[in-house]
Write an enzyme that holds these catalytic residues in place. Structure first.
Site, mmCIF file in Angstrom:
data_model
loop_
_atom_site.group_PDB
_atom_site.id
_atom_site.type_symbol
_atom_site.label_atom_id
_atom_site.label_comp_id
_atom_site.label_asym_id
_atom_site.label_seq_id
_atom_site.Cartn_x
_atom_site.Cartn_y
_atom_site.Cartn_z
ATOM 1 N N SER A 193 0.857 -1.190 0.000
ATOM 2 C CA SER A 193 0.000 0.000 0.000
ATOM 3 C C SER A 193 0.886 1.229 0.000
ATOM 4 O O SER A 193 2.003 1.193 0.536
ATOM 5 C CB SER A 193 -0.901 0.012 1.241
ATOM 6 O OG SER A 193 -1.577 1.253 1.372
ATOM 7 N N TYR A 221 -2.111 -0.786 10.302
ATOM 8 C CA TYR A 221 -2.117 -1.080 8.867
ATOM 9 C C TYR A 221 -0.855 -0.534 8.195
ATOM 10 O O TYR A 221 -0.209 -1.235 7.397
ATOM 11 C CB TYR A 221 -3.369 -0.474 8.244
ATOM 12 C CG TYR A 221 -3.536 -0.742 6.778
ATOM 13 C CD1 TYR A 221 -3.973 -1.991 6.326
ATOM 14 C CD2 TYR A 221 -3.291 0.242 5.826
ATOM 15 C CE1 TYR A 221 -4.147 -2.244 4.977
ATOM 16 C CE2 TYR A 221 -3.461 -0.002 4.473
ATOM 17 C CZ TYR A 221 -3.893 -1.240 4.061
ATOM 18 O OH TYR A 221 -4.057 -1.494 2.717
ATOM 19 N N LYS A 228 2.028 -2.780 6.305
ATOM 20 C CA LYS A 228 2.352 -2.614 4.886
ATOM 21 C C LYS A 228 3.798 -2.178 4.677
ATOM 22 O O LYS A 228 4.428 -2.564 3.684
ATOM 23 C CB LYS A 228 1.375 -1.627 4.236
ATOM 24 C CG LYS A 228 -0.064 -2.133 4.168
ATOM 25 C CD LYS A 228 -0.156 -3.451 3.396
ATOM 26 C CE LYS A 228 -1.595 -3.905 3.219
ATOM 27 N NZ LYS A 228 -1.706 -5.167 2.449
#
Length: 254
Positions: A141, A155, A159
Site C-alpha cells: 500500500s 495497517y 504494509k
C-alpha cells in the site's frame, strides 16, 4: 501478456482487488486457486473463473495461521503439482487513533497483513525453489510508503513491513529464478474503502483523493490487476525486489 498453463495462488481473492486479479489472470490463461476466509463469495468467484474455461478451486484459508497455510499449499501441490505465481493479497483494516488502538486490533492486522505474507511466501517458496521458477507478488500500500491517514498505525506498519519483506525475499530467492515484487495501491474503490461511509462521506473522500493525484482520479481493482498481471508475466523476468506504486501519481507522501 499471457499466463497460459500457469498455476496462480491468490490469497484474499473472493472479492475486491484479489477477485479482480484472479479473473484477470484467468483471462490471460492461468488456472487459479482462490484462498480466502469468505466461503460464500469464494464459490461464486471460482464458478466465474471456470466459466472462462480455466481450472479453479477454492480453499478456505486463514493466512495468519501456519497450519491453514501449509494445508492449503499441500492441497494445491497434490492437485496441480506446482505453483507458478503467488499473489499475497489477503488483508484487513481495523482503524483507530493511536492512543485508543487496542492490543487485539494491532495484533490481528499485523497477523493477517504481514505475518500472512511471510507464512505464504515461506511455504510456497519451498516448492518454487525446487522448480527454479516462480513469481511472488505482494499487495502492499502507499500507506507503507509514508502516505497515510490518521488511525492507521497498525495497517501502515504492516504494509511497511510487507515492503521490506519483499526486498528481503527477493534477495534470498533471486538465485533460484524467483521474482518477488510488491504493488502499492493508492485509494482503490472496494467494499473495504466504502465500509460504513455514507454516500456523502465516500464522495468527499474520493474528491479529496482526486485532488492529490496527478491523473485526477482514484483507482479501480482492474488498475491493480493489470499491474499484477505484468509482474506475473514472463516478460517482466528482469524485475525483482521492486515496489511499484499504482496511485494515480499521488504527490503528498510524507
Amino acid at each position: 501478456m499471457r499466463l497460459d498453463g500457469k498455476l496462480a495462488v491468490i490469497t484474499g481473492s473472493a472479492r475486491g482487488i484479489g477477485r479482480e486479479i484472479a479473473l484477470c489472470f484467468a483471462r490471460a490463461g492461468a488456472n487459479i486457486v482462490i484462498a480466502d476466509v469468505v466461503t460464500s463469495e469464494m464459490e461464486a468467484t471460482t464458478l466465474e473463473i471456470k466459466k472462462l474455461g480455466r481450472e479453479a478451486i477454492s480453499i478456505k484459508t486463514d493466512v495468519s495461521k501456519k497450519q491453514d497455510v501449509e494445508r492449503m499449499i499441500n492441497l494445491v501441490i497434490e492437485r496441480f503439482e506446482r505453483i507458478d505465481v503467488l499473489v499475497n493479497n489477503a488483508g484487513m483494516v481495523n482503524h483507530a487513533p493511536l492512543l485508543e488502538m487496542s492490543e487485539e486490533a494491532w495484533d490481528r492486522v499485523i497477523a493477517v497483513d504481514l505475518k500472512g505474507v511471510f507464512l505464504c511466501t515461506q511455504s510456497v517458496a519451498k516448492h518454487m525453489i525446487k522448480q527454479r521458477y516462480g513469481k511472488i507478488i505482494n499487495i502492499a500500500s502507499t500507506t507503507g510508503l509514508g502516505s497515510f491517514d490518521p488511525g492507521t498505525a497498525n495497517y501502515a506498519s504492516a504494509k511497511a513491513g510487507v515492503i521490506q519483506l519483499t526486498k528481503s525475499s527477493a534477495k534470498e530467492l533471486g538465485p533460484y529464478s524467483i521474482n518477488v515484487n510488491a504493488v502499492a495501491p493508492g485509494l482503490i474503490l472496494t467494499d473495504i474503502v466504502k465500509g460504513n461511509r455514507t454516500p456523502e462521506q465516500l464522495e468527499e473522500l474520493i474528491e479529496r483523493r482526486k485532488e492529490r493525484s496527478v491523473l485526477g482520479r482514484v483507482g479501480t481493482p482492474q488498475d491493480i490487476a493489470n499491474l499484477a498481471l505484468f509482474l506475473a508475466w514472463d516478460g517482466s523476468s528482469f524485475i525483482s525486489g521492486q515496489v511499484i506504486a499504482s496511485d494515480g501519481g499521488r504527490f503528498d507522501r510524507m
